[in-house]
Design an enzyme around this catalytic site. Sequence first.
Site, PDB file in Angstrom:
ATOM      1  CG  HIS A   1      -2.023  -0.996   1.121  1.00 29.08           C
ATOM      2  ND1 HIS A   1      -3.318  -0.650   0.851  1.00 29.08           N
ATOM      3  CD2 HIS A   1      -2.016  -2.345   1.199  1.00 29.08           C
ATOM      4  CE1 HIS A   1      -4.068  -1.737   0.778  1.00 29.08           C
ATOM      5  NE2 HIS A   1      -3.298  -2.779   0.999  1.00 29.08           N
TER       6      HIS A   1
ATOM      7  CG  ASP B   1      -0.126   9.102   0.872  1.00 28.76           C
ATOM      8  OD1 ASP B   1      -0.150   7.898   1.206  1.00 28.76           O
ATOM      9  OD2 ASP B   1      -0.895   9.958   1.335  1.00 28.76           O
TER      10      ASP B   1
HETATM   11  P1  ADP Z   1      -3.444   6.305   4.836  1.00 35.48           P
HETATM   12  O1  ADP Z   1      -3.753   4.927   4.396  1.00 35.48           O
HETATM   13  O2  ADP Z   1      -1.977   6.594   4.837  1.00 35.48           O
HETATM   14  O3  ADP Z   1      -4.043   6.692   6.126  1.00 35.48           O
HETATM   15  P2  ADP Z   1      -5.292   7.342   2.748  1.00 35.48           P
HETATM   16  O4  ADP Z   1      -5.541   8.755   2.344  1.00 35.48           O
HETATM   17  O5  ADP Z   1      -5.075   6.413   1.613  1.00 35.48           O
HETATM   18  O6  ADP Z   1      -4.053   7.357   3.758  1.00 35.48           O
HETATM   19  O7  ADP Z   1      -6.519   6.791   3.559  1.00 35.48           O
HETATM   20  C1  ADP Z   1      -7.000   7.434   4.680  1.00 35.48           C
HETATM   21  C2  ADP Z   1      -8.421   6.989   4.911  1.00 35.48           C
HETATM   22  O8  ADP Z   1      -8.743   7.266   6.269  1.00 35.48           O
HETATM   23  C3  ADP Z   1      -9.430   7.747   4.064  1.00 35.48           C
HETATM   24  O9  ADP Z   1     -10.514   6.913   3.756  1.00 35.48           O
HETATM   25  C4  ADP Z   1      -9.849   8.893   4.978  1.00 35.48           C
HETATM   26  O10 ADP Z   1     -11.173   9.363   4.750  1.00 35.48           O
HETATM   27  C5  ADP Z   1      -9.759   8.253   6.337  1.00 35.48           C
HETATM   28  N1  ADP Z   1      -9.360   9.272   7.317  1.00 35.48           N
HETATM   29  C6  ADP Z   1      -8.203   9.935   7.398  1.00 35.48           C
HETATM   30  N2  ADP Z   1      -8.216  10.809   8.424  1.00 35.48           N
HETATM   31  C7  ADP Z   1      -9.411  10.694   8.998  1.00 35.48           C
HETATM   32  C8  ADP Z   1     -10.044  11.326  10.113  1.00 35.48           C
HETATM   33  N3  ADP Z   1      -9.445  12.292  10.826  1.00 35.48           N
HETATM   34  N4  ADP Z   1     -11.287  10.929  10.428  1.00 35.48           N
HETATM   35  C9  ADP Z   1     -11.901   9.967   9.723  1.00 35.48           C
HETATM   36  N5  ADP Z   1     -11.370   9.333   8.658  1.00 35.48           N
HETATM   37  C10 ADP Z   1     -10.141   9.697   8.307  1.00 35.48           C
HETATM   38  O1  F6P Z   2      -1.730   2.832   4.198  1.00 39.72           O
HETATM   39  C1  F6P Z   2      -0.693   2.425   5.008  1.00 39.72           C
HETATM   40  C2  F6P Z   2      -1.169   1.943   6.366  1.00 39.72           C
HETATM   41  O2  F6P Z   2      -0.145   1.431   7.128  1.00 39.72           O
HETATM   42  C3  F6P Z   2      -2.207   0.902   6.243  1.00 39.72           C
HETATM   43  O3  F6P Z   2      -1.631  -0.370   6.256  1.00 39.72           O
HETATM   44  C4  F6P Z   2      -3.078   1.229   7.405  1.00 39.72           C
HETATM   45  O4  F6P Z   2      -4.424   1.054   7.086  1.00 39.72           O
HETATM   46  C5  F6P Z   2      -2.885   2.706   7.667  1.00 39.72           C
HETATM   47  O5  F6P Z   2      -1.656   3.030   7.114  1.00 39.72           O
HETATM   48  C6  F6P Z   2      -3.037   3.031   9.143  1.00 39.72           C
HETATM   49  O6  F6P Z   2      -1.958   2.553   9.902  1.00 39.72           O
HETATM   50  P1  F6P Z   2      -2.083   1.653  11.203  1.00 39.72           P
HETATM   51  O7  F6P Z   2      -2.638   0.335  10.794  1.00 39.72           O
HETATM   52  O8  F6P Z   2      -0.695   1.586  11.722  1.00 39.72           O
HETATM   53  O9  F6P Z   2      -3.021   2.371  12.124  1.00 39.72           O
END
Ligand code: ADP
Ligand code: F6P
Length: 457
Positions: free
Chosen positions: A156, A364
């Site tokens: 990912h 990212d």
């Molecule tokens: P990562 O996997 O690194 O967290 P992504 O942008 O791919 O980054 O995914 C983040 C997911 O988590 C998205 O679906 C987003 O809406 C959700 N998310 C991120 N921050 C928040 C938050 N503060 N509250 C609720 N959902 C969140």
């Molecule tokens: O997208 C990368 C990632 O490590 C995912 O595997 C995971 O959903 C997200 O970030 C949140 O991290 P964690 O599982 O450490 O809370």
Amino acid sequence: MARLVIVSNRVPDPNERASPRAGGLVVGLAEALVPGTLWFGWSGHRAETTGTIPKVTDAAGLTYATIDLGEADYRAFYLGFANSTLWPLFHMMPSLAVFDRADYSIYRKVNEAFAEALLPLLRPDDLIWVHDYQLIGVAAALRARGVTNRIGFFLHIPFPAPAVLDILPPATDLLAELLAHDVIGVQTARDRTLFADAVRAVFDQAISPDHRISHNGHRTHIIVTPVGIDARAFNAMAVRASQRVETRRMIESLAGRALMIGVDRLDYTKGLPARFDAYERFLACYPQHRRKLSFLQIAAPSREEVERYRALREELDHKTGAINGAFSDFDWVPLRYMTRTVGRTLIAGFYRTARIGLVTPLRDGMNLVAKEYIAAQNPLDPGVLILSIFAGAAEGLPEAVPVNPFDIDAVAEAIHAALVMPEDERIERHSAMLARVQSESASAYCQSFVAALTGGP
Ligand code: ADP
Ligand code: F6P
């Protein structure tokens, strides 16, 4: 049809499927899985020792099987090697990475423990799909226990450049373990090129033009399958959410001002300090927009026991105070900063209300927030997405306003450009991006990976 077995460190709580915790893996997969799938991983709980017998729960057509992590394993495996070594290195931030041989040996032990606990649940024709950097060694551990099923792996997060991977003492072992999979999926063409570069540098082997490689007598197919969302369902949720009392309260509180939104886990890869600096620069350089824009940053606390994450939170608290102290008026606060997880429906409503989606990670894997923001817009009056060129999502969304997040002035200029962008240009950019977000969907991601895992082209 063969059963799909998902293996990931983070597994959603079956009781919270409608609004999973922040994190792309759980969100992306939760929207794509077909009934009958088994999802195996960490329960999210800590115990004295790592569990050996999974707790099995059936919910909404899926079966969840989870084990607890022992306290010491949680520290060395999750906080340690996974999130203090692999995470910063793979995000090309080697100065933040630490390496501890003891943590690495526990990482291996936990990967073995996952394989051992999963073994009794497996059927001979299951398709096994392992996710992310926490579990690179699970396939090799399953193979060592005689499992001959097809096993795939999806990364990912970004794949690092060879010079950065070189820093990692066990890089060769980890690459060899990756090549024990039948299929390896990555988010972007760039990641696949970097993976091929690493394989060439470490094993002096080339990946064929059809993206296959044989290593130690085992053939692996490397595919690009970007994680996506269910854009139509997300848009419907945003439309519904715009009628909710909280969204109305939000709109009232803006008093006719435009909204700019950022939604992220509180992670240093997301570039929040530089984003706040850019907003401050924007307020200083474009006084004509002061009082006409409010920036809402929602940041979900994440991995809080890692010191670097704690330091980030303090830094952002400080910057928020400085920006609001310098620019607030008695009836206007330029930066609204919330450190909590907000329900998915409400977030969809806020995206739809926002004139600008500000997505500026320093690096990212994909970034689903960018896709959610596009999906949530009203196509007749859409907002503008400002997107870091270092997010995987940028490869598929060239119509976003691209920014280098390290260039504070460029991000400030992009905010200005987004605010003055004519309606027809906003519509044109949005419709091109929406088409892409709809086609690179959560189900397309899942189906194309499973097709490759089944042995497809
Ligand atoms: P990562 O996997 O690194 O967290 P992504 O942008 O791919 O980054 O995914 C983040 C997911 O988590 C998205 O679906 C987003 O809406 C959700 N998310 C991120 N921050 C928040 C938050 N503060 N509250 C609720 N959902 C969140
Ligand atoms: O997208 C990368 C990632 O490590 C995912 O595997 C995971 O959903 C997200 O970030 C949140 O991290 P964690 O599982 O450490 O809370």
